[in-house]
Design a protein around this motif. Structure first.
Motif, PDB file in Angstrom:
ATOM      1  N   THR B 184      47.596  42.403  30.776  1.00  0.00           N
ATOM      2  CA  THR B 184      46.422  42.191  31.861  1.00  0.00           C
ATOM      3  C   THR B 184      45.510  43.257  32.458  1.00  0.00           C
ATOM      4  O   THR B 184      44.014  43.279  32.032  1.00  0.00           O
ATOM      5  N   ARG B 185      45.512  44.759  32.577  1.00  0.00           N
ATOM      6  CA  ARG B 185      45.277  45.665  32.249  1.00  0.00           C
ATOM      7  C   ARG B 185      44.308  46.002  31.063  1.00  0.00           C
ATOM      8  O   ARG B 185      43.136  46.416  30.798  1.00  0.00           O
ATOM      9  N   ILE B 188      41.679  44.056  31.336  1.00  0.00           N
ATOM     10  CA  ILE B 188      40.582  44.246  32.358  1.00  0.00           C
ATOM     11  C   ILE B 188      39.827  45.629  31.534  1.00  0.00           C
ATOM     12  O   ILE B 188      38.698  44.848  32.002  1.00  0.00           O
ATOM     13  N   HIS B 192      37.294  41.691  31.261  1.00  0.00           N
ATOM     14  CA  HIS B 192      37.237  40.090  31.320  1.00  0.00           C
ATOM     15  C   HIS B 192      37.787  40.732  33.185  1.00  0.00           C
ATOM     16  O   HIS B 192      37.797  41.191  33.425  1.00  0.00           O
ATOM     17  N   GLU B 193      37.382  39.798  33.342  1.00  0.00           N
ATOM     18  CA  GLU B 193      36.940  39.476  35.725  1.00  0.00           C
ATOM     19  C   GLU B 193      38.093  38.364  35.525  1.00  0.00           C
ATOM     20  O   GLU B 193      39.112  38.213  36.359  1.00  0.00           O
ATOM     21  N   MET B 218      46.224  42.783  38.859  1.00  0.00           N
ATOM     22  CA  MET B 218      44.480  41.465  39.330  1.00  0.00           C
ATOM     23  C   MET B 218      44.362  42.011  40.440  1.00  0.00           C
ATOM     24  O   MET B 218      43.666  42.456  40.856  1.00  0.00           O
ATOM     25  N   ALA B 221      43.297  45.057  40.534  1.00  0.00           N
ATOM     26  CA  ALA B 221      41.868  46.002  40.583  1.00  0.00           C
ATOM     27  C   ALA B 221      40.815  45.119  41.494  1.00  0.00           C
ATOM     28  O   ALA B 221      39.706  44.915  40.661  1.00  0.00           O
ATOM     29  N   LEU B 223      40.938  41.661  41.609  1.00  0.00           N
ATOM     30  CA  LEU B 223      40.699  40.425  40.751  1.00  0.00           C
ATOM     31  C   LEU B 223      41.323  39.388  41.858  1.00  0.00           C
ATOM     32  O   LEU B 223      42.033  39.669  41.843  1.00  0.00           O
TER      33      LEU B 223
END
Lengths: 346, 346
Positions: B184-185, B188, B192-193, B218, B221, B223
């Motif tokens: 995921t990181r 990011i 990407h959001e 998420m 960040a 999100l």
């Protein structure tokens, strides 16, 4: 609990069955009821009884282990690259199923390519695990010293290989000549007349038979052969394909003796703007899982690897039980038609 | 020749070494010269001496067999389809290398999914081949009755699985949470959001941890998460992808918990004219050999299968030699960057 104090009689008493029945369960003989088997197994577990492998052997019984050996370096190379190992997968599949059906276990071992080291390694496993039989795949099936050692020790073995003039013993293989002939005839049936054959290496016995099969099919159709060796190598096959496909009267079909050389042909065809199968048909020998993912998926001859290993296990289990087998078993191949073969261009 | 008449003393005499040296060679201890080892092995072969496995065991010695068991039905299904079996290949790779290095052998066995039948099958192999330790993979690592039986028999075992509340024993696994967080990181970091997470099944313990890792990344960040379960299925993942990618504010990246669901995302993207990775990035968990052949090749989290099995072998060999180990080993995963991930579209 002292495990060494437990005898087969103790198990028989605890399970309320005869000593004979315990012995039958241990040796996985049929004709024991499911109930009795269950009682004996519970008693064995509860008492911690260990059927003495060596004692069973000395009494003429078996270790119930069939050992299949494979080339160490080549196997590890594929595993390490995460490419998988179709040959090994199919060996295990055929071997484990055949062994399981008769209460045996398959032991898979990697053995060094070096011939002397191979003899030492196999000797060590024979002495520690006492398998009932050994399956030899290439290159070990061609190691005369290894076969000599197995014969001296009276250990049954089966070679997954063509029969050899100077190495005897059971030979299990597919009909290489007929496979090449059938691939060639399939292309002739599709109207192809200029059919190239990218041979492997003259050092590999199967290559001779495949070449003969190709020549036989071409000859009986009155066609001119186009044959050269690319030594099982992608680069050499690509060079050869560039040469052949650059000609004015270029081949409309090519048979390659392994997947790697067939991939090279697809690669060169793409480079030269030659469409497969519209302008060029391609057939491979081998059929590793990758061929389904090539663009387009390759038509290929598939070796009966699982069936060959299963047959070898049968022969060795028969031998362990005192039965003799034929010296040679030829198993059928398959021609798997995918998307790289089509009618000859007009 | 009567094999039962040959003793370790006979071997020592024939090889002109001490009884101790013969024992060291048989038990594969170091500190024996190559020459002495060779002489002992020749003598063993010539005399037909069989080191008595059971006797070695009773004297506190070992069988030098580590048994790894895998789910029977699933393994056979892949072999039968000729699809190969990445998990099994990597088990063998890690396990055989680790065993070989210490003179052990790996025995690979397929065991029925049914829990009671599994107990019966393993009990049979324990009693006939007496392995020094057992490696349990899923679903056998979750069979409480099987683990109970192993504990009763005092047989060392290692679970390739997350620690469990109701099943104890050594647990070896990768850090699922950290793997999902890292995937995921990575997205990011690429800008990407809107990142979707196609979860597997709530029944699979790993899924919970992966979900946590995704949510953690998420959340930290700032999100909004987009998460749903597609049960590891191609069809359900395709439905979900159609739903998500049909929205106006559609995700620009999707993480799928297995390769099959990731393939479904690629398939739907192609269907909708969404280019990968230009308009959509995709990351898979699993990394079976097929992902390299997908179009484009998939970026994926790779499990340390070979390393986990190798570690399990180490732990069991240590146990056979009287050493204790930690109850839990967490091994690092890899994020393998291929061609399905790129900067977020602006």
């Amino acid at each position: 609990m002292k495990k060494q104090a437990i005898t087969i009689e103790d198990v028989a008493r605890a399970a309320s069955v005869s000593r004979q029945t315990v012995s039958r369960v241990i040796n996985r003989m049929p004709s024991v009821s499911a109930k009795a088997r269950e009682r004996v197994e519970s008693a064995i577990a509860q008492l911690g009884y260990s059927p003495n492998l060596a004692a069973r052997r000395m009494g003429g019984a078996r270790s119930f282990l069939i050992m299949a050996i494979n080339d160490r370096a080549r196997t590890i190379e594929n595993w390490a690259a995460g490419r998988g190992n179709d040959w090994v997968d199919q060996m295990l599949y055929g071997g484990m199923m055949a062994c399981e059906a008769r209460g045996y276990h398959m032991l898979f071992e990697l053995v060094d390519t070096d011939q002397e080291e191979a003899v030492r390694q196999v000797r060590r496993v024979l002495s520690s695990l006492q398998p009932d039989g050994i399956i030899l795949t290439q290159p070990h099936s061609q190691n005369a010293a290894l076969v000599e050692m197995l014969k001296e020790q009276g250990k049954p073995y089966a070679r997954i290989d063509l029969p050899s003039d100077n190495i005897d013993g059971v030979s299990i293989h597919m009909n290489e000549e007929s496979a090449a002939e059938s691939a060639t005839r399939y292309l002739i049936g599709l109207g192809h007349e200029r059919i190239g054959f990218l041979a492997g290496s003259a050092e590999y016995a199967g290559s001779h038979f495949r070449k003969d099969g190709y020549l036989e099919a071409m000859d009986s159709a009155g066609l001119e052969p186009l044959l050269d060796s690319a030594d099982f190598s992608f680069d050499r096959a690509a060079d050869m394909a560039r040469l052949w496909l650059g000609r004015q009267a270029r081949p409309t079909a090519i048979i390659a003796e392994n997947d790697e050389m067939a991939f090279a042909v697809l690669h060169v065809a793409d480079e030269l703007g030659i469409e497969v199968p519209k302008h060029l048909s391609v057939i491979s020998f081998e059929d590793t899982p990758g061929v389904r993912f090539s663009v387009p998926p390759l038509t290929a001859i598939r070796q009966p690897t699982a069936a060959m290993i299963a047959r070898a296990c049968e022969i060795l289990m028969d031998a362990a039980e005192g039965e003799e087998s034929n010296d040679e078993t030829v198993l059928p191949f398959q021609l798997i038609k995918r998307e790289t073969t089509g009618p000859a261009p007009r």
